[in-house]
Design a protein around this motif. Structure first.
Motif, PDB file in Angstrom:
ATOM      1  N   GLY A 339       3.262  -5.766  -3.172  1.00  0.00           N
ATOM      2  CA  GLY A 339       2.267  -4.701  -3.295  1.00  0.00           C
ATOM      3  C   GLY A 339       1.484  -4.476  -2.014  1.00  0.00           C
ATOM      4  N   LYS A 340       1.164  -5.550  -1.292  1.00  0.00           N
ATOM      5  CA  LYS A 340       0.442  -5.421  -0.020  1.00  0.00           C
ATOM      6  C   LYS A 340       1.275  -4.649   1.005  1.00  0.00           C
ATOM      7  N   ILE A 341       2.569  -4.962   1.061  1.00  0.00           N
ATOM      8  CA  ILE A 341       3.456  -4.279   2.000  1.00  0.00           C
ATOM      9  C   ILE A 341       3.538  -2.789   1.653  1.00  0.00           C
ATOM     10  N   ALA A 342       3.617  -2.490   0.354  1.00  0.00           N
ATOM     11  CA  ALA A 342       3.665  -1.094  -0.094  1.00  0.00           C
ATOM     12  C   ALA A 342       2.385  -0.357   0.290  1.00  0.00           C
ATOM     13  N   GLN A 343       1.242  -1.002   0.146  1.00  0.00           N
ATOM     14  CA  GLN A 343      -0.025  -0.353   0.494  1.00  0.00           C
ATOM     15  C   GLN A 343      -0.146  -0.114   1.995  1.00  0.00           C
ATOM     16  N   SER A 344       0.420  -1.014   2.803  1.00  0.00           N
ATOM     17  CA  SER A 344       0.409  -0.801   4.254  1.00  0.00           C
ATOM     18  C   SER A 344       1.162   0.481   4.607  1.00  0.00           C
ATOM     19  N   ARG A 345       2.309   0.664   3.968  1.00  0.00           N
ATOM     20  CA  ARG A 345       3.086   1.878   4.216  1.00  0.00           C
ATOM     21  C   ARG A 345       2.361   3.092   3.636  1.00  0.00           C
ATOM     22  N   ALA A 346       1.725   2.926   2.497  1.00  0.00           N
ATOM     23  CA  ALA A 346       1.005   4.038   1.864  1.00  0.00           C
ATOM     24  C   ALA A 346      -0.113   4.564   2.763  1.00  0.00           C
ATOM     25  N   ARG A 347      -0.773   3.675   3.487  1.00  0.00           N
ATOM     26  CA  ARG A 347      -1.850   4.112   4.397  1.00  0.00           C
ATOM     27  C   ARG A 347      -1.299   4.974   5.536  1.00  0.00           C
ATOM     28  N   GLU A 348      -0.093   4.687   5.992  1.00  0.00           N
ATOM     29  CA  GLU A 348       0.547   5.533   7.003  1.00  0.00           C
ATOM     30  C   GLU A 348       0.830   6.922   6.427  1.00  0.00           C
ATOM     31  N   ILE A 349       1.227   6.948   5.163  1.00  0.00           N
ATOM     32  CA  ILE A 349       1.522   8.221   4.498  1.00  0.00           C
ATOM     33  C   ILE A 349       0.245   9.037   4.312  1.00  0.00           C
ATOM     34  N   ILE A 350      -0.834   8.365   3.922  1.00  0.00           N
ATOM     35  CA  ILE A 350      -2.130   9.037   3.764  1.00  0.00           C
ATOM     36  C   ILE A 350      -2.573   9.656   5.089  1.00  0.00           C
ATOM     37  N   GLU A 351      -2.321   8.952   6.168  1.00  0.00           N
ATOM     38  CA  GLU A 351      -2.698   9.430   7.499  1.00  0.00           C
ATOM     39  C   GLU A 351      -1.965  10.728   7.848  1.00  0.00           C
ATOM     40  N   LEU A 368       5.969   3.085  -3.717  1.00  0.00           N
ATOM     41  CA  LEU A 368       5.011   3.869  -2.930  1.00  0.00           C
ATOM     42  C   LEU A 368       4.123   4.736  -3.813  1.00  0.00           C
ATOM     43  N   ALA A 369       4.656   5.218  -4.936  1.00  0.00           N
ATOM     44  CA  ALA A 369       3.819   5.978  -5.873  1.00  0.00           C
ATOM     45  C   ALA A 369       2.719   5.085  -6.438  1.00  0.00           C
ATOM     46  N   ALA A 370       3.077   3.844  -6.774  1.00  0.00           N
ATOM     47  CA  ALA A 370       2.087   2.900  -7.305  1.00  0.00           C
ATOM     48  C   ALA A 370       1.041   2.568  -6.244  1.00  0.00           C
ATOM     49  N   ALA A 371       1.478   2.384  -4.993  1.00  0.00           N
ATOM     50  CA  ALA A 371       0.545   2.051  -3.911  1.00  0.00           C
ATOM     51  C   ALA A 371      -0.397   3.210  -3.611  1.00  0.00           C
ATOM     52  N   LEU A 372       0.118   4.425  -3.577  1.00  0.00           N
ATOM     53  CA  LEU A 372      -0.717   5.593  -3.314  1.00  0.00           C
ATOM     54  C   LEU A 372      -1.732   5.815  -4.431  1.00  0.00           C
ATOM     55  N   LYS A 373      -1.349   5.497  -5.639  1.00  0.00           N
ATOM     56  CA  LYS A 373      -2.272   5.628  -6.767  1.00  0.00           C
ATOM     57  C   LYS A 373      -3.445   4.667  -6.614  1.00  0.00           C
ATOM     58  N   LYS A 374      -3.159   3.457  -6.153  1.00  0.00           N
ATOM     59  CA  LYS A 374      -4.225   2.468  -5.940  1.00  0.00           C
ATOM     60  C   LYS A 374      -5.144   2.866  -4.795  1.00  0.00           C
ATOM     61  N   LEU A 375      -4.610   3.622  -3.847  1.00  0.00           N
ATOM     62  CA  LEU A 375      -5.393   3.999  -2.663  1.00  0.00           C
ATOM     63  C   LEU A 375      -5.859   5.458  -2.717  1.00  0.00           C
ATOM     64  N   LYS A 376      -5.909   6.025  -3.907  1.00  0.00           N
ATOM     65  CA  LYS A 376      -6.213   7.457  -4.022  1.00  0.00           C
ATOM     66  C   LYS A 376      -7.583   7.827  -3.455  1.00  0.00           C
ATOM     67  N   LYS A 377      -8.527   6.903  -3.458  1.00  0.00           N
ATOM     68  CA  LYS A 377      -9.853   7.200  -2.913  1.00  0.00           C
ATOM     69  C   LYS A 377      -9.824   7.347  -1.403  1.00  0.00           C
ATOM     70  N   GLU A 378      -8.799   6.779  -0.758  1.00  0.00           N
ATOM     71  CA  GLU A 378      -8.687   6.873   0.700  1.00  0.00           C
ATOM     72  C   GLU A 378      -8.006   8.165   1.143  1.00  0.00           C
ATOM     73  N   ALA A 379      -7.321   8.833   0.223  1.00  0.00           N
ATOM     74  CA  ALA A 379      -6.548  10.023   0.573  1.00  0.00           C
ATOM     75  C   ALA A 379      -7.407  11.287   0.534  1.00  0.00           C
ATOM     76  N   LYS A 380      -7.098  12.241   1.407  1.00  0.00           N
ATOM     77  CA  LYS A 380      -7.808  13.520   1.444  1.00  0.00           C
ATOM     78  C   LYS A 380      -7.346  14.430   0.301  1.00  0.00           C
ATOM     79  N   ARG A 381      -6.147  14.181  -0.164  1.00  0.00           N
ATOM     80  CA  ARG A 381      -5.577  14.993  -1.246  1.00  0.00           C
ATOM     81  C   ARG A 381      -4.645  14.106  -2.068  1.00  0.00           C
ATOM     82  N   LYS A 382      -4.277  14.573  -3.250  1.00  0.00           N
ATOM     83  CA  LYS A 382      -3.321  13.839  -4.064  1.00  0.00           C
ATOM     84  C   LYS A 382      -1.925  14.021  -3.478  1.00  0.00           C
TER      85      LYS A 382
END
Length: 399
Positions: A339-351, A368-382
């Motif tokens: 999950g940590k590795i997935a979230q690292s990649r998700a932050r690149e996607i959010i960027e 990646l869908a699960a990771a982006l869901k956990k980091l939804k507050k960091e994203a500018k959009r869904k």
């Protein structure tokens, strides 16, 4: 650290690869790329650390132990270390042989016994009844499951375990089947004659068990007189394309293609019409499709063929793309690290600030869908996560 001194280090597979181990200069170039090391900071699970342990075992300085086994299996088998090794050491091959030695020595993680039992009894990784492999087709309009079970066809679609049994990914094979129908492709499904490709066993070091699955699958496809086998799972693709010839006595006399390659072929042959979609998208390279199989261009050409698409490359792409965390059985052994590795990649996607993150792998889509869901507050959009085949079908259906 050792449990019991083994007497046959000189007969172990890894002993025979001592020259390859010696080629590693311990420069640490691989360490900065390894997703496991970047998310643990543990040198012992970095490629350099693992190779140091393996070399010590090959010299008889250390024994095969459970502790060492845990380090060796803490890996996504993403191939990043291979691609960035300046000495050209085939690190993944060394891992594979080391894992076979650990299996022979009965020092592998016991959680893998459950996986082996699933595949030997149910022929799939989820332990569902294999007769349910095409239940996902029941929701496809104007068709029945039996419509896809044919004695012969030009093309057979090898769906894979995850897409066959995980409801979160049913949309991928459904999209592919609808694309085939719209393009008048003569295709069929293997149904319960499809067994797991064996990749989870190969990556665990259980080659003999994987061979049984390979022999069965090749024989079934040949019986169907198929000219082409299509996979939507990159691990299935890699196993069929690059591993089956090494482990199976069955000869493959048909073409093997990933769905992104086949869709591009349909586009080039003007068998499908793509309509405009106003979307900003990025593409994540799956490890087994990209680094481990060399397929980079076809998915991008498919995306760029859709009118109106604003295609954004992620900062880390192609052979430098970071892993989604879902490979190498790591999720079943250490879900937290996966999950940590997935979230690292998700932050690149959010960027990248896109509407949709595309991949060509059901495992990448899920993690990646699960990771982006956990980091939804960091994203500018869904940010939605979709498979390329799903986007192609949406474009075909667009007005």
């Amino acid at each position: 650290m050792a449990d019991k001194k083994i007497k046959t280090n000189d007969k172990a597979r890894i002993f025979k690869r001592y020259d390859d181990l010696f080629n590693c200069s311990r420069c640490g170039s691989c360490t900065s790329y390894c997703p496991v090391y970047k998310n643990t900071g543990d040198e012992a699970v970095s490629p350099r650390g693992k190779l140091s342990l393996i070399e010590a075992i090959s010299q008889g300085k250390l024994d095969f132990t459970e502790k060492i086994s845990d380090k060796i299996y803490t890996c996504t088998v993403c191939g990043y270390c291979d691609s960035e090794c300046p000495s050209g050491v085939k690190i993944n091959e060394l891992y594979e042989e080391m894992r076979q030695d650990l299996v022979d020595s009965e020092k592998y993680p016991q959680a893998l016994d459950f996986l082996k039992r699933r595949l030997s009894e149910a022929y799939n990784v989820t332990f569902d009844t294999n007769e349910g492999r095409i239940d996902w087709t029941k929701q496809i309009p104007d068709s029945k499951p039996e419509d896809f079970l044919k004695d012969s066809a030009d093309v057979f679609y090898f769906v894979g375990c995850v897409s066959s049994f995980s409801p979160r990914t049913f949309s991928i094979p459904r999209a592919i089947v609808q694309i085939f129908k719209k393009a008048d492709v003569d295709f069929g499904l293997l149904g319960d004659e499809e067994w797991c490709c064996g990749f989870p066993l190969l990556s665990s070091g259980m080659k003999s068990e994987a061979k049984k699955l390979a022999d069965h699958n090749i024989a079934r496809v040949k019986e169907k007189k198929a000219k082409t086998l299509i996979t939507s799972c990159p691990s299935c693709y890699h196993t069929w394309k690059h591993e089956y010839s090494k482990i199976s006595s069955e000869k493959i006399d048909f073409e093997i293609m990933h769905i992104s390659q086949y869709i591009l072929k349909l586009i080039d042959e003007r068998k499908i019409k793509l309509n405009k979609l106003d979307l900003k998208v990025a593409y994540h390279d799956p490890c087994d499709l990209g680094r481990n199989s060399g397929v980079y261009d076809e998915p991008r050409k498919v995306i760029e063929a859709i009118p109106g698409i604003d295609f954004i490359e992620l900062a880390a792409n192609r052979n430098l793309a970071n892993c989604c965390g879902g490979g190498g059985n790591l999720e079943s052994l250490d879900a937290g690290l996966s999950g940590k590795i997935a979230q690292s990649r998700a932050r690149e996607i959010i960027e990248a600030d896109v509407d949709i993150l595309l991949s060509a792998c059901q495992q990448c889509e899920r993690t990646l869908a699960a990771a982006l869901k956990k980091l939804k507050k960091e994203a500018k959009r869904k940010i939605k996560v979709r498979d390329i085949a799903e986007l192609v079908l949406e474009s075909m259906n667009a007005k």
